[in-house]
Every structure is written in structure tokens, then in C-alpha cells.
Scaffold this motif. Structure first.
Motif, mmCIF file in Angstrom:
data_model
loop_
_atom_site.group_PDB
_atom_site.id
_atom_site.type_symbol
_atom_site.label_atom_id
_atom_site.label_comp_id
_atom_site.label_asym_id
_atom_site.label_seq_id
_atom_site.Cartn_x
_atom_site.Cartn_y
_atom_site.Cartn_z
ATOM 1 N N GLY A 290 31.923 15.950 -5.541
ATOM 2 C CA GLY A 290 31.529 16.863 -6.602
ATOM 3 C C GLY A 290 32.556 16.890 -7.720
ATOM 4 N N GLU A 291 33.031 18.097 -8.039
ATOM 5 C CA GLU A 291 34.027 18.264 -9.093
ATOM 6 C C GLU A 291 35.414 18.567 -8.529
ATOM 7 O OE1 GLU A 291 31.825 22.260 -8.745
ATOM 8 O OE2 GLU A 291 31.402 20.131 -8.503
ATOM 9 N N GLU A 292 35.636 18.269 -7.239
ATOM 10 C CA GLU A 292 36.928 18.537 -6.612
ATOM 11 C C GLU A 292 37.737 17.253 -6.509
ATOM 12 O OE1 GLU A 292 38.915 20.556 -2.608
ATOM 13 O OE2 GLU A 292 36.734 20.318 -2.741
ATOM 14 N N PHE A 293 38.995 17.336 -6.948
ATOM 15 C CA PHE A 293 39.898 16.191 -6.965
ATOM 16 C C PHE A 293 41.180 16.552 -6.228
ATOM 17 C CE2 PHE A 293 37.020 15.726 -10.442
ATOM 18 C CZ PHE A 293 36.836 14.358 -10.627
ATOM 19 N N ALA A 294 41.956 15.516 -5.902
ATOM 20 C CA ALA A 294 43.216 15.737 -5.195
ATOM 21 C C ALA A 294 44.241 14.711 -5.644
ATOM 22 C CB ALA A 294 43.019 15.649 -3.679
#
Length: 372
Positions: A290-294
Motif C-alpha cells: 500500500g502506502e507503507e514504506f520502510a
């Protein structure tokens, strides 16, 4: 030996050839020694001229040791592999020359009294074995066959020059084996090309399985693998490891207002912004979904990770994303944490602690950085 680093296609082919060469030749020297013992035991007077037989055996034993000791150990660079192959072929050709001369000497000698049939059979067998076992490089292999085959054949022709039929037959067989060498060389190269294509295909599949197609960043699978492996290394080495989790604020509104195509382009540009800030060689950027990054940051303190995270948040707020015919202002919420051995007994515990900080940043109004 397996490759320890990623190789180019040409380096991999040399690596495979070097390992095939060593695996096939490592114990090949024993057969020369065994054949020498058979020639000695089948001679008419094995108890005579023992010093000659012993000297030949010691010489062949020395080649046995040299072939075993000359390993392509640790060679990964193309130049090193090429040099190893040249030296190993030189060693093999030197032994082929010495063996051919030894057979010719036995054929010439009246004192050793060895059957001419045994001598020629040995020359034929070893030349055939050379063609069958070492077709990797056609030219040096052909030279090796000639060095083994021709000296004893020349002596036989000289002894029987009045009736050269057998010598002619031996030469015809040699020509026949040269044709087979060409075929075996081609089959080896075809097999090598197939292995190369399979290796490339496997690497492509592995890369795709670890990469997010939209952004080109690592995916959730790669994140899980790296986090577990790096935490194990951190525990052993007592080195710092920081984790930054980033979530785009109100991303659903981008899709609802401008369409999913604009949303996909937004994610792509967001990843490019990440690359500009988290650009150290050690930083690993990932899209978790989705729109989650790390961002995984080995050998990085909490303070360093916090500074980079705040810089990224600030620049994103001040500089809108430039889509075609659209300037899109977005913000992000960020959770930052470093590995704490007393708190994080597993990769899941470490991730959850930083994810809780991200959730806290969102619950406090978004567009902010929170520490785990």
C-alpha cells in the motif's frame, strides 16, 4: 566451491570451467601412476631395472600431488580464473608430454621388455580419456592428445616402417577422436550456455520475488528476510540497527480525487524522494505494501536515523510531487526506532515497537516523526 559473489556471465563461465577442470583432473594423475605400474608388472622382467620404474613412478606421483594441490580456491575475479585455467592446462600438457615420452622410451627400450600392444593400448586409452574428460577447450585438449599419442606411435612406425598398416590405423583412430573432441566440446559449451540461462532466469525470478514492481524498492518478503538476518548479526556483533517506518498521509484521497494511475505515479515519485534522502550504500529501502514504506539502516544510531527521517518529512512537506499537469502536496507520518536487546526478543517485536510509534504519529495528527 560455489560463487560467493554475484558474477558476470563471462566470469561465471570461467568459474564453472575451472571447477569442472579441477574436479575431473584432481585424481586423474592416479591413472597415469596406475598405468605405469601395470606396464611394469606386465613386463617380461619386472625385477630388473627397478630404478627406472621407480623413477618414473616418483615423477608421476609428483604430478598427482601438483594436480590435487592446484585448486581454484577463492578465485572469483575473471582475470584470476583465466590465469588459473592457463596454469592448470600448462600442468596437464606438461604431464601429457612427459607421459608420451615415457611411453616412447618404453617402446624403444630393449631392457624393459614391455609388450608393444600394452604400450599402444595405454596411449590410445589416455588420448581418448583426454578428449572425453577435458573438452572444455578444444585446442589445448587436442595438443594434449597429440603429446600422449604421437611419440609412441612414431616409434612404432619407425620399427614397423616396412608394414605400416597398424600405424596408419592408429593415425586414423586419432583423426576419429579429433572429430569426437569437436563434438564433445560443442556439447560442453551448449550445456554451459543452458546452465548460464537457467542461472540468469533464477536470478531474475529471485529479484522479482524480492522487489516491488511499482517502485523498484524491496518488498515485504525481502524486508522479513533482511530483518531476521540482520538482527541475528546485530546480536553477535553488538552493532546498532535502526528502522524507519513511513506512511503517506491521506493516500486514499489521492486515489479518490485523481485516480489510481495518479496514485501509482505518486508512489513511484515518493520512492524516488526516499532514494534522495536515504542514499547511503548501507540503507535498504522497501515498500511493505500500500502506502507503507520502510528503511533498514545498519550501523546507524537512533539519533542519525531520526535526523534523516525528519529531513525527509520536512522536504516532502515543502516540495510537492510533480505529476503530469498536477502538483501534488502530500505529507507523511514516520516511526523511528533502534534495536534494543532487552525489549526486542524477536524481529516481530522490534517491528511492532516501531510500528506502534508510526501509529502514534498518525494518531497525533500525522505529518510528524515519533520515536519508538
Amino acid at each position: 566451491m560455489r560463487p560467493e559473489v554475484k558474477m558476470s556471465s563471462s566470469a561465471f563461465k570461467l568459474w564453472r570451467e575451472a571447477n569442472d577442470m579441477h574436479a575431473r583432473s584432481r585424481f586423474g594423475g592416479f591413472y597415469y601412476l596406475l598405468a605405469w605400474c601395470l606396464l611394469w608388472l606386465t613386463s617380461r622382467t619386472p625385477t630388473q631395472n627397478l630404478w627406472l620404474w621407480l623413477a618414473g613412478g616418483v615423477l608421476l606421483l609428483a604430478f598427482v600431488m601438483l594436480r590435487i594441490a592446484h585448486e581454484p580456491r577463492g578465485h572469483q575475479l575473471e582475470a584470476d580464473l583465466g590465469q588459473w585455467l592457463r596454469r592448470h592446462w600448462q600442468l596437464m600438457l606438461l604431464q601429457a608430454l612427459i607421459w608420451g615420452l615415457m611411453l616412447a622410451g618404453v617402446e624403444l627400450s630393449q631392457a624393459l621388455q614391455v609388450s608393444h600392444l600394452m604400450v599402444m593400448l595405454t596411449a590410445v586409452v589416455f588420448a581418448t580419456a583426454m578428449a572425453f574428460t577435458f573438452p572444455m577447450r578444444r585446442r589445448p585438449c587436442a595438443v594434449g592428445m597429440l603429446l600422449i599419442y604421437l611419440p609412441a606411435t612414431a616409434v612404432k612406425f619407425w620399427h614397423e616402417r616396412e608394414t605400416p598398416a597398424e600405424s596408419a590405423a592408429l593415425l586414423m583412430y586419432l583423426a576419429y577422436m579429433m572429430l569426437f573432441l569437436h563434438r564433445w566440446h560443442r556439447e560442453y559449451r551448449i550445456g554451459l550456455e543452458r546452465e548460464m540461462r537457467l542461472r540468469q532466469h533464477s536470478e531474475e525470478l529471485d529479484q522479482r520475488s524480492r522487489t516491488d514492481a511499482l517502485t523498484g524498492l524491496g518488498n515485504r518478503y525481502q524486508f522479513n528476510v533482511l530483518l531476521a538476518n540482520w538482527l541475528a548479526a546485530v546480536r553477535r556483533q553488538h552493532s546498532p540497527l535502526a528502522l524507519v517506518l513511513i506512511d503517506i498521509d491521506w493516500f486514499k484521497q489521492v486515489n479518490d480525487s485523481h485516480g489510481h494511475r495518479a496514485g501509482d505515479l505518486c508512489l513511484h515519485l515518493f520512492a524516488e524522494r526516499m532514494r534522495k534522502v536515504f542514499r547511503r550504500d548501507s540503507d535498504v529501502l522497501l515498500r511493505l505494501g500500500g502506502e507503507e514504506f520502510a528503511v533498514l539502516m545498519p550501523n546507524t544510531s537512533l539519533e542519525q536515523a531520526l535526523q534523516l527521517a525528519e529531513r525527509f518529512r520536512s522536504e516532502l512537506e515543502q516540495q510537492p510531487l510533480q505529476l503530469p499537469a498536477l502538483s501534488l502536496s502530500i505529507t507523511c507520518s514516520i516511526g523511528v526506532g533502534d534495536y534494543l536487546p532487552l525489549c526486542d526478543d524477536s524481529p516481530e517485536a522490534f517491528y511492532k515497537r516501531v510500528d506502534d510509534a508510526l501509529y502514534q504519529a498518525k494518531s497525533k495528527g500525522r505529518n510528524r516523526v515519533e520515536l519508538a
